[in-house]
Design an enzyme around this catalytic site. Sequence first.
Site, mmCIF file in Angstrom:
data_model
loop_
_atom_site.group_PDB
_atom_site.id
_atom_site.type_symbol
_atom_site.label_atom_id
_atom_site.label_comp_id
_atom_site.label_asym_id
_atom_site.label_seq_id
_atom_site.Cartn_x
_atom_site.Cartn_y
_atom_site.Cartn_z
ATOM 1 N N LYS A 56 5.944 -3.724 -4.268
ATOM 2 C CA LYS A 56 6.432 -5.440 -5.474
ATOM 3 C C LYS A 56 7.256 -6.114 -5.985
ATOM 4 C CE LYS A 56 1.837 -5.878 -3.745
ATOM 5 N NZ LYS A 56 1.142 -7.344 -3.142
ATOM 6 N N SER A 81 -4.457 -7.519 -11.390
ATOM 7 C CA SER A 81 -5.030 -6.009 -11.451
ATOM 8 C C SER A 81 -4.725 -4.788 -10.802
ATOM 9 C CB SER A 81 -6.585 -5.812 -10.807
ATOM 10 O OG SER A 81 -6.552 -5.324 -9.892
ATOM 11 N N GLU A 207 -4.330 -2.976 8.653
ATOM 12 C CA GLU A 207 -5.595 -3.120 7.570
ATOM 13 C C GLU A 207 -6.278 -2.431 7.117
ATOM 14 O OE1 GLU A 207 -6.197 -7.600 8.177
ATOM 15 O OE2 GLU A 207 -6.931 -7.032 9.997
ATOM 16 N N GLY A 211 -11.806 -4.590 6.254
ATOM 17 C CA GLY A 211 -11.152 -5.786 5.570
ATOM 18 C C GLY A 211 -10.404 -6.539 6.720
ATOM 19 N N ASP A 213 -9.445 -9.041 8.291
ATOM 20 C CA ASP A 213 -9.533 -10.599 8.520
ATOM 21 C C ASP A 213 -7.826 -10.786 9.176
ATOM 22 O OD1 ASP A 213 -8.681 -9.577 5.741
ATOM 23 O OD2 ASP A 213 -7.192 -11.325 5.512
ATOM 24 N N SER A 303 3.700 2.265 0.709
ATOM 25 C CA SER A 303 4.179 1.103 -0.023
ATOM 26 C C SER A 303 3.859 1.348 -1.557
ATOM 27 C CB SER A 303 3.000 0.337 0.416
ATOM 28 O OG SER A 303 1.696 -0.597 0.695
#
Lengths: 318, 318
Positions: A56, A81, A207, A211, A213, A303
């Site tokens: 990140k 968070s 994913e 989840g 999506d 990651s």
Amino acid sequence: MSPSAGVTYADVQDAAQRIAGVVHRTPVVTSRRLDARAGARLFLKCENLQRAGAFKIRGAYNALAQLSPQQQRAGVVAFSSGNHAQAVALAASLLGIRATIVMPHDSPASKLAATKEYGAEVVGYDRFTQDRAAIADALAQERGSVLIPPFDHPSVIAGQGTAVKELLEDAGGLDAVFVPLGGGGLLSGSALSVRALAPEAKIYGVEPEAGDDGRQSLQAGEIVTIPTPETIADGAQTTALGRHTFPLIRDLADGVLTASDTELADAMRLLAVNAKLVVEPTGVLGLAAALRLAEGRVGVVLSGGNVDLDRYARLLSD
Amino acid sequence: MSPSAGVTYADVQDAAQRIAGVVHRTPVVTSRRLDARAGARLFLKCENLQRAGAFKIRGAYNALAQLSPQQQRAGVVAFSSGNHAQAVALAASLLGIRATIVMPHDSPASKLAATKEYGAEVVGYDRFTQDRAAIADALAQERGSVLIPPFDHPSVIAGQGTAVKELLEDAGGLDAVFVPLGGGGLLSGSALSVRALAPEAKIYGVEPEAGDDGRQSLQAGEIVTIPTPETIADGAQTTALGRHTFPLIRDLADGVLTASDTELADAMRLLAVNAKLVVEPTGVLGLAAALRLAEGRVGVVLSGGNVDLDRYARLLSD
């Protein structure tokens, strides 16, 4: 121009120059025993060894470094968070920018502590009664600060693309790349790098099964929103792709796969035993699918590695 | 010539050429949060990410690669329940040499399996009634095979010295280096590299508090033998330094320190949380002392990562 042309590989190249010397060029690790298990030659890009413990920082630093002097003076705001919070806090500290992070009161003590250690101001909220986006927006308005979103931002996407750029440069000649998929910042940036540097290679996002999506969105041809999924992959509990990430993924990625929580825990154990790496549940999404499906020479982005010690020990023992 | 001149830095340089392209040049990892804890800037040489999970492949490969064609045809023998067994098995397999490893019947299943996976023949023995050295000697005699000792051999020492050679080249300008100490192969090889490449830097070996034969030997000016020590650092349960390693350590190292089992477990937890690395108890000996004593820019060899998952999870939870 395609709708995804808002961010291009040139932006990834610019990001790479911007982060050089600040963000680690993380090692690519191999394990013959893991290869035997996967039936493929795996090249593990160790973003768990990245500063602040996850990829990140690449996107956060790339975004913050491009703010105007006036914007930098006004400070930045982020709500998270997870790993994005620590990344914004660290990037801001490195650039001498004031950062305010909106985090739930009941965040793990270790994450609150880490964010404060990087010098950020933490504003708490109640997860059950308050809307963090509204709080962050109000703070940003009040202070004239820029809000740094966790994935749906061109500079964030371009920054995240640098990890797979490095992987392709260091491992060379890959047939496919597997990366974790939450909101799609890493996948869309990675897809830009794969299409530019290894056009014949496949690039998949992975994913949580609970989840999916991303998979649904590709099928529907539009962004599908789901309820917050229940999964141990807490960094991929996103409910929808973003308006910047979706078109890039639709146009440039080869598909979206899923992994179950059982597969994630198995992958974490295999990594500890065979590659000696601590990786968080979200961080092994790409590996879990690669273990099942990979063939040939395959890049995998691990990651992040931020997982509470008790939880990690529990996941290893299960 | 000093009595330790039997092995020199030129031998380490030769070993480096011999192992190049076969043995990993492992990454040097840093962690600002670990630095804050230590009060020093730490450079972690990740031999846990080495092939077969420990630095031992460096010495084993260097020794095996120098055997004559006739010796190679006759095969090699080693006795070890730990990382040396797997290193000899892997090195032999890479060189097309037949390897026989003498291991206790009650070795952990994972270690037996790993040794066999590398293609070695495993000969079992009863730890309580049989002498492994006698069995290995008899096997070597019978087959005309060379016995490869775990530490007390010039080619093994020279090979082990390549890890700190790489560390000094990659980290540059270190004030001190801390390495685990069992029989002294790693420490004596490391001392050769430090004296040649960073003559002003200190080089310390760190052994388990319960098994401080190295410290006693330096004090006595001769090799002191102790009973097998009880410690979680199973790779450093040696009872004496060797006739090749002792003089090198005496003449070239700056001292021998100790670490308690509690400090080792603490260091393992700190590494998992802050550096995302799985390191075995023996592998953190250097770090445990560095956390207590280090100042300035300090190199630390994390010597291996082979620890059973259940045991690792237990050590993290304690």
